[in-house]
Design an enzyme around this catalytic site. Structure first.
Site, short mmCIF file in Angstrom:
data_model
loop_
_atom_site.label_atom_id
_atom_site.label_comp_id
_atom_site.label_asym_id
_atom_site.label_seq_id
_atom_site.Cartn_x
_atom_site.Cartn_y
_atom_site.Cartn_z
CG ASN A 9 -25.93 -11.37 -7.62
OD1 ASN A 9 -24.93 -11.67 -8.28
ND2 ASN A 9 -26.35 -10.12 -7.50
CE LYS A 11 -24.61 -8.34 -4.45
NZ LYS A 11 -25.04 -7.11 -3.86
CG HIS A 100 -28.06 -6.62 -9.20
ND1 HIS A 100 -27.32 -5.71 -8.50
CD2 HIS A 100 -28.50 -7.53 -8.30
CE1 HIS A 100 -27.30 -6.06 -7.22
NE2 HIS A 100 -28.01 -7.17 -7.08
CD GLU A 102 -24.48 -4.68 -6.49
OE1 GLU A 102 -23.98 -5.64 -7.09
OE2 GLU A 102 -24.96 -4.79 -5.33
CD GLU A 171 -32.12 -7.95 -5.83
OE1 GLU A 171 -31.83 -8.87 -5.07
OE2 GLU A 171 -31.29 -7.40 -6.59
N GLY A 177 -27.45 -5.49 0.61
CA GLY A 177 -26.15 -5.49 1.27
C GLY A 177 -26.08 -4.59 2.50
CB SER A 217 -30.66 -7.53 4.04
OG SER A 217 -29.71 -6.54 3.68
N GLY A 239 -25.19 -11.52 -0.17
CA GLY A 239 -24.23 -11.90 0.87
C GLY A 239 -24.46 -13.29 1.45
C1 PEP Z 1 -28.32 -8.74 -4.29
O1 PEP Z 1 -27.18 -8.40 -4.54
O2 PEP Z 1 -29.08 -9.01 -5.22
C2 PEP Z 1 -28.72 -8.81 -2.88
C3 PEP Z 1 -30.00 -8.95 -2.63
O3 PEP Z 1 -27.74 -8.70 -1.95
P1 PEP Z 1 -27.89 -8.95 -0.36
O4 PEP Z 1 -28.62 -10.25 -0.19
O5 PEP Z 1 -26.48 -9.03 0.15
O6 PEP Z 1 -28.64 -7.80 0.20
#
Ligand code: PEP
Length: 261
Positions: A9, A11, A100, A102, A171, A177, A217, A239
């Site tokens: 992803n 973003k 998601h 966000e 998640e 993040g 993460s 990320g």
């Molecule tokens: C995400 O945005 O779905 C995500 C899991 O981000 P990260 O891997 O950066 O924690």
């Protein structure tokens, strides 16, 4: 065995120019290290909407599929700023990420909207990656399962056939993040709970078949232990998905966790 599923992803990151080289580098990296594993795993990249056409063209006949990061609620109509699922399909998209954290927390998308988005995507033959997860406050209050169940509940109105074209993603908001991932045991506990929910809401077969991804993460060095959990079928990566070598490291680590490498 459920086919492992790895999704990147991006973003709102990368320019169109920057995204061009990503796919060929990822395909090369996976080709070198995962030859012989064949079709036993899926890799999906979710760039910003504006990059979809270019990336869908550049995946060619590689194993990489393309996902949108969201999806409009109808094929067409008075929905300023939304993107039609049929146009996503036309662009060569295979999937849409819905719900998601966000979208839920920053843009306040609620269960009614998220199930409408999911239905619209499924109607246009897009697969859906449906995300759920608790906040740190929810977890500290001991409400993780209650929150996750509340976020899954609206899916109960879909048909079993619709569910078979969906992938669920756990998640935890506090892990996205932040550099702080859920422990493998924490992830497994929620994944097992989600699978049990699918069993009750749909059927035992649906529960056995549905793929449940972990996101939060994930990096090359923790992918293997998380994927070694029996109810973790894949990874949704933010990320660490922005560089092809790092994302390939996550995929290869995850495959190792499932003893495919
Ligand atoms: C995400 O945005 O779905 C995500 C899991 O981000 P990260 O891997 O950066 O924690």
């Amino acid at each position: 065995m459920r086919q492992p599923f790895f999704a990147a992803n991006w973003k709102m990151n990368k320019s169109i120019a920057e995204s061009g080289a990503f796919i060929s580098s990822l395909v090369d990296k996976l080709g070198e290290s995962a030859s012989g594993i064949g079709s036993q795993f899926a890799v999906v990249v979710a760039p910003p909407y504006t990059h979809l056409g270019l990336l869908a063209d550049s995946v060619g006949d590689s194993r990489v599929q393309i996902s949108a990061q969201n999806c409009g609620v109808a094929k067409s109509g008075a929905f300023t700023g939304e993107i039609s699922p049929s146009v996503l399909k036309e662009l060569g998209c295979d999937w849409a990420i819905i719900g998601h954290s966000e979208r839920r927390h920053v843009f306040k998308e609620d269960e009614i909207l998220l199930v409408a988005r999911s239905k619209a995507a499924l109607t246009e033959s897009l697969g859906v990656i449906f995300c759920v997860g608790e906040t740190l406050q929810d977890r500290r209050a001991g409400n993780t399962m209650k929150v996750v169940e509340g976020q899954l509940r609206s899916l109960g109105q879909l048909s079993g056939n619709s569910l078979s074209r969906m992938v669920l993603a756990y998640e935890p908001v506090w892990a996205i993040g932040t550099g702080e991932n859920a422990t493998p045991a924490q992830a497994e506990e929620v994944h097992a709970f989600m699978r049990e929910w699918v069993g009750k809401a749909f059927s035992k077969d649906a529960a056995e078949a549905v793929r449940i991804l972990y996101g939060g993460s994930v990096k090359p060095d923790n992918a293997e232990v998380i994927m070694a959990q029996p109810d973790v079928d894949g990874l949704l990566v933010g990320g660490a998905s922005l560089e092809p070598v790092t994302f390939a490291g996550v995929v290869l680590g995850g495959l190792k966790g499932k003893k495919l490498r």
